[in-house]
Design a protein around this motif. Structure first.
Motif, PDB file in Angstrom:
ATOM      1  N   VAL A 193      -5.263   3.161  -2.949  1.00 21.63           N
ATOM      2  CA  VAL A 193      -5.919   1.909  -2.549  1.00 21.63           C
ATOM      3  C   VAL A 193      -7.195   2.278  -1.794  1.00 21.63           C
ATOM      4  O   VAL A 193      -7.156   3.052  -0.848  1.00 21.63           O
ATOM      5  N   PRO A 194      -8.355   1.786  -2.272  1.00 23.89           N
ATOM      6  CA  PRO A 194      -8.570   0.758  -3.296  1.00 23.89           C
ATOM      7  C   PRO A 194      -8.929   1.304  -4.671  1.00 23.89           C
ATOM      8  O   PRO A 194      -9.214   0.518  -5.569  1.00 23.89           O
ATOM      9  N   SER A 201      -9.868  -1.816   1.846  1.00 20.78           N
ATOM     10  CA  SER A 201      -8.841  -1.875   0.800  1.00 20.78           C
ATOM     11  C   SER A 201      -9.312  -2.531  -0.486  1.00 20.78           C
ATOM     12  O   SER A 201      -8.508  -2.745  -1.402  1.00 20.78           O
ATOM     13  N   VAL A 223       0.843  -1.200   0.000  1.00 20.25           N
ATOM     14  CA  VAL A 223       0.000   0.000   0.000  1.00 20.25           C
ATOM     15  C   VAL A 223       0.878   1.251   0.000  1.00 20.25           C
ATOM     16  O   VAL A 223       0.612   2.212  -0.738  1.00 20.25           O
ATOM     17  N   CYS A 251      -6.128   0.204  -7.096  1.00 18.40           N
ATOM     18  CA  CYS A 251      -5.747  -1.206  -6.914  1.00 18.40           C
ATOM     19  C   CYS A 251      -6.336  -1.705  -5.603  1.00 18.40           C
ATOM     20  O   CYS A 251      -6.089  -1.125  -4.545  1.00 18.40           O
ATOM     21  N   SER A 252      -7.123  -2.752  -5.677  1.00 15.08           N
ATOM     22  CA  SER A 252      -7.654  -3.384  -4.471  1.00 15.08           C
ATOM     23  C   SER A 252      -6.608  -4.340  -3.905  1.00 15.08           C
ATOM     24  O   SER A 252      -5.886  -5.008  -4.658  1.00 15.08           O
ATOM     25  N   VAL A 253      -6.535  -4.409  -2.580  1.00 15.83           N
ATOM     26  CA  VAL A 253      -5.533  -5.248  -1.913  1.00 15.83           C
ATOM     27  C   VAL A 253      -6.219  -6.122  -0.863  1.00 15.83           C
ATOM     28  O   VAL A 253      -6.986  -5.628  -0.034  1.00 15.83           O
TER      29      VAL A 253
END
Length: 364
Positions: free
Chosen positions: A289-290, A357, A279, A293-295
């Motif tokens: 985030v998110p 996230s 992150v 890009c989702s984590v």
């Protein structure tokens, strides 16, 4: 990245319980923090009843060692040995689960922390067996398949009831008939992938460690699941950090840049600290985030503590320990009576904890 307070406190507990007592200055050196920080943590743990404080010393509250003439009868019984790897916060939660069951049963627990070196468990096990322990709960580190295979034969000949925690030996191996309790990691990866696909993600990366049985199980599960999901257009498996493999390479790893090259919209990270570091890397690359890009983290030890609390697959770490201890107690009871129950290879299901996230992505 500074170690979270909860993780540091777990490490303090593990060290003190393994040694019986420890000087605050030694703890500060081990944890690479100030004595003031350690003193504050120890005071808090003492107030919670989890440690006893002395002048510059922290002492365990567990049962006293065998041989103390003033000890109550339970403390003079043979111990059950509990062995986990050094600096492994995930398995420390498993250890605490096991201890809670054993203490409730009146068992004395001899805790041993295996150093981070190849073959560390065998001499420790041989030592505790020489002390005539009644049984053994163990979570070997097994950084490589070769290390794992090398331990099968001697561990199978331990000679006392033994239960493996968070480990699933190879089918048909010498340990196939040993009691074991672990998380169903295939299902954990299924939860993560299914969650991301449901949010519209079609390009997903697994960034995982490659230095433990859990890491290898996650990699195999992700490849199988991603290949079988027609919604996923592209997937990849990579190291989550430069030191996440058995070779311990220390070169910098720009994971955020690699995700960009794959045009990934989502990443699953093993484990939490590497996910939190990702992150930060994404932010350094101007990615949010998110939104960008989702984590999803895998472990859920400290995933909720980030500035962006991470969605995480949460294995039942504490319950794995409790279940393993219950199996060991059953084996010990059998020694005093007729008959032998069948071997159990239990798998407990993890759960997905959705936090901040992960989010929907537009399907183009």
């Amino acid at each position: 990245m500074r170690e979270p307070r909860d993780v540091r406190r777990q490490r303090i507990l593990a060290v003190v319980e393994s040694r019986g007592e420890a000087r605050l200055s030694d703890l500060a050196d081990d944890l690479e923090v100030s004595v003031i920080t350690v003193r504050r943590d120890v005071e808090d743990l003492a107030q919670e009843g989890r440690l006893r404080r002395g002048h510059g010393i922290a002492r365990s509250v567990g049962p006293v060692e065998r041989g103390d003439p003033q000890a109550p009868p339970v403390a003079r019984r043979k111990a059950v040995a509990l062995m986990v790897p050094e600096r492994h916060t995930y398995l420390y939660e498993t250890m605490h689960g096991a201890r809670s069951v054993l203490y409730e049963a009146g068992m004395r627990v001899a805790l041993h922390i295996a150093p981070q070196v190849e073959g560390a468990e065998r001499p420790l096990v041989e030592r505790v067996l020489a002390d005539k322990v009644r049984g053994l709960l163990i979570a070997p580190r097994w950084r490589t398949p070769a290390e794992e295979e090398a331990d099968y034969a001697w561990l199978a000949e331990a000679g006392v009831p033994t239960v493996l925690m968070e480990r699933r030996p190879r089918a048909g191996s010498a340990l196939h008939t040993m009691d074991s309790v672990c998380t169903d990691h295939w299902y954990g990866i299924h939860l993560a992938v299914d969650h991301l696909v449901g949010l519209g993600h079609r390009r997903i990366v697994l960034a995982a460690r490659d230095d433990s049985p859990t890491a290898r199980a996650l990699r195999a599960a992700f490849a199988e699941i991603a290949e079988a999901r027609p919604e996923i257009e592209e997937w990849a498996v990579m190291l989550s950090a430069a030191n996440a493999g058995p070779g311990r390479v220390r070169e910098p790893l720009d994971l955020a840049a690699r995700l960009r090259r794959h045009r990934a919209t989502a990443a699953i990270l093993h484990g939490d600290v590497d996910a939190l570091m990702l992150v930060q890397q994404l932010m350094d690359h101007g990615m949010k985030v998110p939104q960008d890009c989702s984590v999803v983290a895998y472990d859920d030890v400290v995933a909720a503590l980030g500035s962006t609390p991470l969605t995480a697959v949460s294995p039942p770490k504490f319950e794995v320990g409790r279940t393993a201890a219950g199996l060991l107690l059953r084996r010990l009871e059998e020694l005093a009576g007729p008959g032998t129950a069948p071997t159990q290879r239990a798998e407990l299901l993890p759960e997905l904890k959705v936090r901040g996230s992960t989010t929907h992505v537009e399907i183009v």
